[in-house]
Design a protein around this motif. Structure first.
Motif, PDB file in Angstrom:
ATOM      1  N   ILE A  59      42.422  41.944  54.014  1.00  0.00           N
ATOM      2  CA  ILE A  59      42.968  43.150  54.657  1.00  0.00           C
ATOM      3  C   ILE A  59      43.898  43.882  53.683  1.00  0.00           C
ATOM      4  O   ILE A  59      43.847  45.110  53.552  1.00  0.00           O
ATOM      5  N   GLY A  60      44.745  43.117  52.977  1.00  0.00           N
ATOM      6  CA  GLY A  60      45.657  43.723  52.014  1.00  0.00           C
ATOM      7  C   GLY A  60      44.930  44.411  50.881  1.00  0.00           C
ATOM      8  O   GLY A  60      45.305  45.509  50.461  1.00  0.00           O
ATOM      9  N   LEU A  61      43.871  43.788  50.386  1.00  0.00           N
ATOM     10  CA  LEU A  61      43.098  44.400  49.302  1.00  0.00           C
ATOM     11  C   LEU A  61      42.399  45.677  49.762  1.00  0.00           C
ATOM     12  O   LEU A  61      42.330  46.657  49.010  1.00  0.00           O
ATOM     13  N   LYS A  62      41.903  45.672  50.991  1.00  0.00           N
ATOM     14  CA  LYS A  62      41.273  46.894  51.520  1.00  0.00           C
ATOM     15  C   LYS A  62      42.294  48.032  51.612  1.00  0.00           C
ATOM     16  O   LYS A  62      41.992  49.177  51.278  1.00  0.00           O
ATOM     17  N   GLU A  63      43.497  47.713  52.055  1.00  0.00           N
ATOM     18  CA  GLU A  63      44.552  48.728  52.133  1.00  0.00           C
ATOM     19  C   GLU A  63      44.893  49.257  50.739  1.00  0.00           C
ATOM     20  O   GLU A  63      45.023  50.461  50.535  1.00  0.00           O
ATOM     21  N   LEU A  64      45.027  48.379  49.777  1.00  0.00           N
ATOM     22  CA  LEU A  64      45.339  48.807  48.410  1.00  0.00           C
ATOM     23  C   LEU A  64      44.204  49.631  47.806  1.00  0.00           C
ATOM     24  O   LEU A  64      44.453  50.581  47.056  1.00  0.00           O
ATOM     25  N   GLN A  65      42.963  49.296  48.152  1.00  0.00           N
ATOM     26  CA  GLN A  65      41.833  50.101  47.685  1.00  0.00           C
ATOM     27  C   GLN A  65      41.859  51.479  48.344  1.00  0.00           C
ATOM     28  O   GLN A  65      41.559  52.484  47.694  1.00  0.00           O
ATOM     29  N   ALA A  66      42.227  51.534  49.633  1.00  0.00           N
ATOM     30  CA  ALA A  66      42.317  52.823  50.326  1.00  0.00           C
ATOM     31  C   ALA A  66      43.386  53.713  49.679  1.00  0.00           C
ATOM     32  O   ALA A  66      43.237  54.937  49.641  1.00  0.00           O
ATOM     33  N   TRP A  67      44.441  53.098  49.187  1.00  0.00           N
ATOM     34  CA  TRP A  67      45.498  53.830  48.494  1.00  0.00           C
ATOM     35  C   TRP A  67      45.129  54.113  47.035  1.00  0.00           C
ATOM     36  O   TRP A  67      45.879  54.768  46.318  1.00  0.00           O
ATOM     37  N   ARG A  68      43.989  53.588  46.584  1.00  0.00           N
ATOM     38  CA  ARG A  68      43.522  53.706  45.204  1.00  0.00           C
ATOM     39  C   ARG A  68      44.490  53.052  44.211  1.00  0.00           C
ATOM     40  O   ARG A  68      44.617  53.457  43.072  1.00  0.00           O
ATOM     41  N   LEU A  69      45.172  51.994  44.678  1.00  0.00           N
ATOM     42  CA  LEU A  69      46.119  51.286  43.822  1.00  0.00           C
ATOM     43  C   LEU A  69      45.520  50.039  43.194  1.00  0.00           C
ATOM     44  O   LEU A  69      46.139  49.437  42.319  1.00  0.00           O
ATOM     45  N   VAL A  70      44.351  49.626  43.653  1.00  0.00           N
ATOM     46  CA  VAL A  70      43.607  48.557  42.994  1.00  0.00           C
ATOM     47  C   VAL A  70      42.142  48.944  42.987  1.00  0.00           C
ATOM     48  O   VAL A  70      41.675  49.695  43.835  1.00  0.00           O
ATOM     49  N   LYS A  71      41.453  48.415  41.993  1.00  0.00           N
ATOM     50  CA  LYS A  71      40.015  48.671  41.943  1.00  0.00           C
ATOM     51  C   LYS A  71      39.284  47.343  41.788  1.00  0.00           C
ATOM     52  O   LYS A  71      39.818  46.363  41.273  1.00  0.00           O
ATOM     53  N   LEU A  72      38.071  47.353  42.244  1.00  0.00           N
ATOM     54  CA  LEU A  72      37.185  46.197  42.181  1.00  0.00           C
ATOM     55  C   LEU A  72      36.576  46.132  40.785  1.00  0.00           C
ATOM     56  O   LEU A  72      36.113  47.148  40.260  1.00  0.00           O
ATOM     57  N   VAL A  73      36.610  44.942  40.185  1.00  0.00           N
ATOM     58  CA  VAL A  73      35.976  44.738  38.883  1.00  0.00           C
ATOM     59  C   VAL A  73      35.153  43.456  38.934  1.00  0.00           C
ATOM     60  O   VAL A  73      35.405  42.578  39.760  1.00  0.00           O
ATOM     61  N   HIS A  74      34.152  43.387  38.081  1.00  0.00           N
ATOM     62  CA  HIS A  74      33.328  42.178  37.977  1.00  0.00           C
ATOM     63  C   HIS A  74      33.453  41.618  36.572  1.00  0.00           C
ATOM     64  O   HIS A  74      33.502  42.367  35.598  1.00  0.00           O
ATOM     65  N   LEU A  75      33.556  40.319  36.512  1.00  0.00           N
ATOM     66  CA  LEU A  75      33.650  39.643  35.222  1.00  0.00           C
ATOM     67  C   LEU A  75      32.289  39.076  34.853  1.00  0.00           C
ATOM     68  O   LEU A  75      31.565  38.580  35.734  1.00  0.00           O
ATOM     69  N   PRO A  76      31.928  39.125  33.588  1.00  0.00           N
ATOM     70  CA  PRO A  76      30.620  38.608  33.164  1.00  0.00           C
ATOM     71  C   PRO A  76      30.452  37.140  33.569  1.00  0.00           C
ATOM     72  O   PRO A  76      31.352  36.319  33.392  1.00  0.00           O
ATOM     73  N   GLY A  77      29.308  36.819  34.140  1.00  0.00           N
ATOM     74  CA  GLY A  77      28.984  35.453  34.515  1.00  0.00           C
ATOM     75  C   GLY A  77      29.637  34.963  35.798  1.00  0.00           C
ATOM     76  O   GLY A  77      29.504  33.794  36.154  1.00  0.00           O
ATOM     77  N   ASP A  78      30.349  35.839  36.498  1.00  0.00           N
ATOM     78  CA  ASP A  78      31.039  35.452  37.735  1.00  0.00           C
ATOM     79  C   ASP A  78      30.637  36.446  38.828  1.00  0.00           C
ATOM     80  O   ASP A  78      30.775  37.654  38.646  1.00  0.00           O
ATOM     81  N   ARG A  79      30.155  35.940  39.948  1.00  0.00           N
ATOM     82  CA  ARG A  79      29.686  36.825  41.012  1.00  0.00           C
ATOM     83  C   ARG A  79      30.796  37.237  41.983  1.00  0.00           C
ATOM     84  O   ARG A  79      30.588  38.061  42.857  1.00  0.00           O
ATOM     85  N   ARG A  80      31.980  36.672  41.833  1.00  0.00           N
ATOM     86  CA  ARG A  80      33.080  37.017  42.732  1.00  0.00           C
ATOM     87  C   ARG A  80      33.646  38.400  42.400  1.00  0.00           C
ATOM     88  O   ARG A  80      33.500  38.898  41.289  1.00  0.00           O
ATOM     89  N   ASP A  81      34.283  38.988  43.398  1.00  0.00           N
ATOM     90  CA  ASP A  81      34.961  40.268  43.213  1.00  0.00           C
ATOM     91  C   ASP A  81      36.371  40.011  42.710  1.00  0.00           C
ATOM     92  O   ASP A  81      37.112  39.191  43.261  1.00  0.00           O
ATOM     93  N   TYR A  82      36.749  40.735  41.676  1.00  0.00           N
ATOM     94  CA  TYR A  82      38.101  40.655  41.125  1.00  0.00           C
ATOM     95  C   TYR A  82      38.773  42.006  41.317  1.00  0.00           C
ATOM     96  O   TYR A  82      38.106  43.037  41.468  1.00  0.00           O
TER      97      TYR A  82
END
Length: 190
Positions: A59-82
Motif C-alpha cells: 500500500i505504501g509503495l502504491k502511494e509513493l508511486q502515485a506521488w511519483r516519488l518512487v519508480k519500479l525497476v527490474h534488476l537483471p536475472g531477478d523477476r521481483r519488482d524493485y
C-alpha cells in the motif's frame, strides 16, 4: 539488512514528518529507507528492514508511486519488482511541488475562480468575495513565480537561494534608481 542507528533515526523521523505532510507514518518510513538506500529494494526487503507487513509495504509503495516519488525497476536475472526514488534531490523537489500543486493548489484556485464568478447576494458575500480575490491573486502570483523558478537550472536556483538578503538590497537599489532617490551611504533613504 539492518539499519544503522543513524539510518534508523532518519527513517523514524521521516515517519513522524510524513503525518505532517499528509501521508501516513508507514509511507514516510518506506520513502526514507528507499531514499538512503544504496540500491533499489524490493517489497520483501523493505518489509524485513522496517518490520512492516507485506500488505502495508504494498500500500505504501502504491502511494509513493502515485506521488511519483518512487519508480519500479527490474534488476537483471531477478523477476521481483524493485523500487527506487529519483536520484537527483532537485528532481524530487520538482515532483513534490508539481504533486502538491495538482492536489492542493489547483482545486483551491478552481474553487476561488468559481466563487469570484458568482454574483454576491449580500454585503457579507461581497466582502468574502473581495478577500477570496486577494487570496486568488496571491496564489496565482506565487505559483507563477514558482513556475519561473522551476524553469531555472538547479545551479541557478542554488545561487539565487545563496544570495538571500542580497536580492532585497538589489531591489532597494533598483527602487532608488527608479524613483531618483539617493543613498546617503548608510542604507537609509532621505
Amino acid at each position: 539488512m539492518k539499519l544503522t542507528p543513524l539510518a534508523e533515526r532518519f527513517v523514524l523521523h521521516f515517519g513522524e514528518m510524513g503525518s505532517r505532510w499528509g501521508v501516513n507514518r508507514t509511507v514516510g518510513q518506506i520513502y526514507a529507507l528507499l531514499y538512503i538506500s544504496a540500491k533499489p529494494l524490493n517489497a520483501d526487503e523493505i518489509g524485513d528492514v522496517l518490520e512492516f507487513s507485506r500488505s502495508n509495504v504494498g500500500i505504501g509503495l502504491k502511494e509513493l508511486q502515485a506521488w511519483r516519488l518512487v519508480k519500479l525497476v527490474h534488476l537483471p536475472g531477478d523477476r521481483r519488482d524493485y523500487f527506487e526514488p529519483p536520484k537527483d534531490v532537485w528532481e524530487i523537489f520538482r515532483v513534490l511541488v508539481e504533486e502538491r500543486r495538482r492536489r492542493e493548489i489547483e482545486p483551491t484556485l478552481s474553487l476561488l475562480r468559481d466563487a469570484m464568478l458568482e454574483q454576491p447576494g449580500s454585503e457579507e458575500d461581497r466582502v468574502a468575495q473581495a478577500k477570496m480575490r486577494q487570496m486568488y491573486e496571491l496564489i496565482e502570483l506565487t505559483t507563477g513565480w514558482l513556475d519561473e523558478v522551476q524553469r531555472l537550472s538547479p545551479e541557478t536556483v542554488i545561487n539565487l537561494m545563496r544570495m538571500g538578503a542580497k536580492v532585497q538590497k538589489l531591489l532597494d537599489f533598483a527602487d532608488r534608481l527608479k524613483f531618483g532617490r539617493k543613498d546617503d551611504g548608510k542604507g537609509d533613504l532621505p
